[in-house]
Design an enzyme around this catalytic site. Structure first.
Site, mmCIF file in Angstrom:
data_model
loop_
_atom_site.group_PDB
_atom_site.id
_atom_site.type_symbol
_atom_site.label_atom_id
_atom_site.label_comp_id
_atom_site.label_asym_id
_atom_site.label_seq_id
_atom_site.Cartn_x
_atom_site.Cartn_y
_atom_site.Cartn_z
ATOM 1 N N LYS A 96 0.804 -1.191 0.067
ATOM 2 C CA LYS A 96 -0.369 -0.372 0.534
ATOM 3 C C LYS A 96 1.110 1.537 0.424
ATOM 4 C CE LYS A 96 -1.641 2.653 3.469
ATOM 5 N NZ LYS A 96 -1.744 4.218 1.749
ATOM 6 N N GLY A 102 6.684 5.060 8.570
ATOM 7 C CA GLY A 102 6.028 6.359 8.290
ATOM 8 C C GLY A 102 5.958 6.494 9.595
ATOM 9 N N SER A 103 5.369 7.450 10.104
ATOM 10 C CA SER A 103 5.003 8.248 11.600
ATOM 11 C C SER A 103 4.674 7.084 12.549
ATOM 12 C CB SER A 103 3.557 9.402 11.347
ATOM 13 O OG SER A 103 2.478 8.123 11.350
ATOM 14 N N GLU A 122 9.579 1.132 10.893
ATOM 15 C CA GLU A 122 10.239 2.489 10.597
ATOM 16 C C GLU A 122 9.554 3.425 10.979
ATOM 17 O OE1 GLU A 122 13.746 1.885 9.913
ATOM 18 O OE2 GLU A 122 13.458 -0.049 9.779
ATOM 19 N N CYS A 173 13.431 10.929 7.505
ATOM 20 C CA CYS A 173 13.222 10.872 9.132
ATOM 21 C C CYS A 173 14.532 10.218 9.337
ATOM 22 C CB CYS A 173 12.555 8.672 8.781
ATOM 23 S SG CYS A 173 14.001 8.278 8.148
ATOM 24 N N GLU A 175 9.075 15.823 15.996
ATOM 25 C CA GLU A 175 9.233 15.561 14.620
ATOM 26 C C GLU A 175 8.947 17.193 13.332
ATOM 27 O OE1 GLU A 175 8.499 12.797 12.182
ATOM 28 O OE2 GLU A 175 10.348 11.782 11.159
HETATM 29 P P1 NAD Z 1 2.045 8.944 8.279
HETATM 30 O O1 NAD Z 1 2.234 7.874 8.842
HETATM 31 O O2 NAD Z 1 0.855 9.428 8.030
HETATM 32 O O3 NAD Z 1 1.627 7.540 6.575
HETATM 33 C C1 NAD Z 1 2.687 6.273 5.902
HETATM 34 C C2 NAD Z 1 1.959 5.429 5.599
HETATM 35 O O4 NAD Z 1 0.920 5.176 6.302
HETATM 36 C C3 NAD Z 1 1.209 5.641 4.300
HETATM 37 O O5 NAD Z 1 1.071 5.300 3.358
HETATM 38 C C4 NAD Z 1 -0.660 6.466 4.318
HETATM 39 O O6 NAD Z 1 -1.071 5.755 3.730
HETATM 40 C C5 NAD Z 1 -0.291 5.234 5.675
HETATM 41 N N1 NAD Z 1 -2.013 4.778 6.705
HETATM 42 C C6 NAD Z 1 -2.006 6.069 7.278
HETATM 43 N N2 NAD Z 1 -2.534 5.415 8.601
HETATM 44 C C7 NAD Z 1 -2.454 4.694 8.330
HETATM 45 C C8 NAD Z 1 -3.727 3.836 9.117
HETATM 46 N N3 NAD Z 1 -4.615 3.434 9.745
HETATM 47 N N4 NAD Z 1 -3.649 2.161 8.843
HETATM 48 C C9 NAD Z 1 -2.802 1.647 7.451
HETATM 49 N N5 NAD Z 1 -2.505 2.740 7.259
HETATM 50 C C10 NAD Z 1 -2.143 3.718 7.047
HETATM 51 O O7 NAD Z 1 3.163 9.236 6.917
HETATM 52 P P2 NAD Z 1 3.482 9.675 6.152
HETATM 53 O O8 NAD Z 1 3.494 11.490 6.420
HETATM 54 O O9 NAD Z 1 3.313 8.944 4.664
HETATM 55 O O10 NAD Z 1 5.362 9.667 5.696
HETATM 56 C C11 NAD Z 1 5.747 11.026 7.256
HETATM 57 C C12 NAD Z 1 6.511 9.600 8.592
HETATM 58 O O11 NAD Z 1 7.184 8.898 7.731
HETATM 59 C C13 NAD Z 1 7.357 10.506 9.033
HETATM 60 O O12 NAD Z 1 7.475 10.476 10.324
HETATM 61 C C14 NAD Z 1 9.037 9.951 8.917
HETATM 62 O O13 NAD Z 1 9.970 9.962 10.010
HETATM 63 C C15 NAD Z 1 8.753 8.560 8.589
HETATM 64 N N6 NAD Z 1 9.537 7.839 8.181
HETATM 65 C C16 NAD Z 1 10.502 7.164 8.575
HETATM 66 C C17 NAD Z 1 11.503 6.846 8.381
HETATM 67 C C18 NAD Z 1 12.408 5.141 8.896
HETATM 68 O O14 NAD Z 1 13.060 4.385 7.963
HETATM 69 N N7 NAD Z 1 12.297 5.313 9.957
HETATM 70 C C19 NAD Z 1 11.948 6.380 6.915
HETATM 71 C C20 NAD Z 1 10.684 7.582 6.054
HETATM 72 C C21 NAD Z 1 9.813 8.169 7.157
#
Ligand code: NAD
Length: 482
Positions: free
Chosen positions: A179, A232-233, A254, A288, A385
């Site tokens: 996804k 993601g977050s 991550e 990140c 962040e």
């Molecule tokens: P996000 O958590 O909003 O979204 C990430 C993914 O999760 C997206 O595909 C989103 O559609 C999905 N998502 C959202 N709600 C969901 C739910 N209820 N169920 C399942 N999936 C859901 O994060 P973002 O804004 O896309 O990315 C930024 C964040 O990602 C930052 O916090 C960043 O630090 C982190 N990040 C971490 C790494 C790492 O390797 N540690 C790398 C890149 C980004």
């Protein structure tokens, strides 16, 4: 070849077929630099996701038993397809994400490098023969693919974050339901298109776009999905960890970061400024591992700020496809408002804007690279962040004080330090509560090394030999009566 239209799939890939949503509904994907709609993707939900999981489960039965050499060959073909299409893939990435083309090209190259690495690494995923306590037994430890993997990826590195999951999963013999993020689905769909072209069997890779909660909910609820890998977050990561409990899935997470960047008086000033620029302003501060807090020792503080101001003055904002542009737009309006609120909070609490400070004349979501000095622990960005082009500078006196401040966060992804003192380098390695530590470098990610956070920044690692472990499970077999 730079036209990306043949790689921009406006459909989902389920069971080897390109399909739309059951409802026929679509979602627009916009270019954040221009606000223009570049295409649409299906607005899918639980029903389509369940079909993708069923396709992946069916494919797993055969794909997991294929010859290792078959999977390795396919992965090498995929690497070649990525490299052959590097330019259109990079342009597609820039169109949906906004990053400068040079960074997008780099992201495609590193994605290919991750897949190559795991195609090599799987050939060394050995088991063990363990000495038995009795002479009539033989004890073996063997490794097996975990099963169907759900992969949920973010918008900031929509191609390479998927590569770090897809590479080990497909090498190990797992099948996938992917996804991508709403803002950047085309880079993920392009992986499926190339995988189809090079001959991955139907059902091995499935990509579903649409409602995050509905797709994520179906992935998390399914007993057929044995592992979920998420980037993601921290907020969404915690939700997925909770949701994983009912079916006891393996999870790799991550998550977010709050990276400190320590510069000691004995540092090489030029190197520190160079490292600061890359760790802060790459991808407009939307990584990140981006520095969130700069801790600068008193003796070098003023010189560092002066040089950083000069370096920031050389950055060039604009559309990522334009020559010489180093900074694209922020991903959306909410991201701009978040940076604005951090600046308003910090100036109210005694911070001084010494560079930038507001929206760019270019309009849209372009934002001036900004430096704030006089940062202190009461300011919101100390804990949260930033994810934008704002450098917050704190002054410190003693090493101990800097380490304590650096660790005073729930996150533990990346930390950076500039110093020439070998004893201090070892103390930093031991005391900084971070999974990734850059000493005299602001850019340390590489396919050969594990990438993962401590504390609330995550679980598990991607990259390195460790990046494969999460996709293989162990079985112990005891042969008695020998
Ligand atoms: P996000 O958590 O909003 O979204 C990430 C993914 O999760 C997206 O595909 C989103 O559609 C999905 N998502 C959202 N709600 C969901 C739910 N209820 N169920 C399942 N999936 C859901 O994060 P973002 O804004 O896309 O990315 C930024 C964040 O990602 C930052 O916090 C960043 O630090 C982190 N990040 C971490 C790494 C790492 O390797 N540690 C790398 C890149 C980004």
């Amino acid at each position: 070849m730079s036209d990306f239209s043949s790689l921009m799939k406006q459909a989902n890939y389920i069971g080897g077929k390109w399909v739309g949503a059951d409802s026929g509904k679509t979602l627009d994907v916009t270019n954040p630099a221009t606000g223009e709609v570049i295409g649409t993707v299906p607005d899918c939900g639980a029903a389509e996701t369940d079909r993708a999981i069923a396709a992946a489960a069916e494919a797993f039965a055969t794909y997991s038993r294929t010859d290792l050499s078959f999977r390795v060959d396919l992965l090498h073909k995929l690497v070649q397809a990525l490299l052959d299409n590097q330019e259109p893939l990079a342009r597609l990435l820039t169109a949906e994400q906004g990053k400068p083309l040079a960074e997008a090209r780099g992201e495609i190259a590193i994605g290919a490098a991750y897949v190559r690495w795991f195609a090599e690494e799987i050939r060394r995923a050995k088991g063990e023969i363990v000495p038995s306590p009795t002479s009539d037994r033989r004890l073996l430890v063997t490794r097996h693919p975990v099963g169907v993997v759900g992969a949920i990826t973010p918008w900031n590195f929509p191609s390479s974050m998927l590569a770090r999951k897809l590479g080990p999963a497909l090498a190990a013999g797992c099948t996938m339901v992917i996804k991508p993020a709403e803002a950047t689905p085309f880079s993920g769909l392009a992986w499926a298109k190339l995988a189809e072209d090079v001959g991955f069997p139907p059902g091995v890779i499935n990509v579903v776009t649409g409602s995050p909660a509905a797709i994520g909910g179906a992935i998390m609820a399914s007993p057929d999905v044995r592992k979920v890998t998420f980037t993601g977050s921290t907020r969404v990561g915690k939700l997925l960890i909770r949701q994983s409990a009912d079916t006891v899935k393996k999870v790799s997470m991550e998550l977010g970061g709050n990276a400190p960047f320590l510069v000691f008086d004995d540092a090489d000033l030029e190197a520190a400024v160079q490292g600061a620029m890359i760790s802060k302003f790459r991808n407009m501060g939307q990584t990140c591992v981006c520095t969130n807090r700069f801790y600068i020792q008193s003796g070098i503080h003023d010189a560092f700020v002066e040089r950083l101001k000069e370096a920031v003055g050389e950055l060039k904002l604009g559309e990522g496809t334009r020559q010489g542009v180093t900074q694209g737009p922020l991903i959306n309006e909410a991201a701009v408002q978040k940076v604005e609120s951090f600046i308003a909070d910090a100036t109210k609490k005694g911070g001084t804007i010494v560079k930038g400070g507001g929206r760019s004349d270019l309009g849209g979501t372009f934002f001036e690279p900004t430096i704030i000095t006089g940062a202190n622990g009461s300011m919101n960005f100390t804990r949260e962040e930033i994810f934008g082009p704002l450098a917050a500078i704190y002054r410190f006196g003693e090493e101990k004080e800097a380490i304590e401040a650096a660790n005073a966060t729930a996150y533990g992804l990346a930390a950076y330090a500039y110093t020439r003192d070998v004893g201090r380098i070892f103390r930093l390695n031991e005391e900084l509560e971070y999974g990734l530590i850059g000493i005299n470098s602001g850019l340390i990610t590489t396919v050969e090394a594990p990438f993962g956070g401590l504390k609330e920044s995550g679980l598990g690692n991607e990259g390195g030999s460790q990046g494969l472990e999460d996709y293989l499970e162990l079985k112990y077999v005891c042969m008695a009566g020998i």
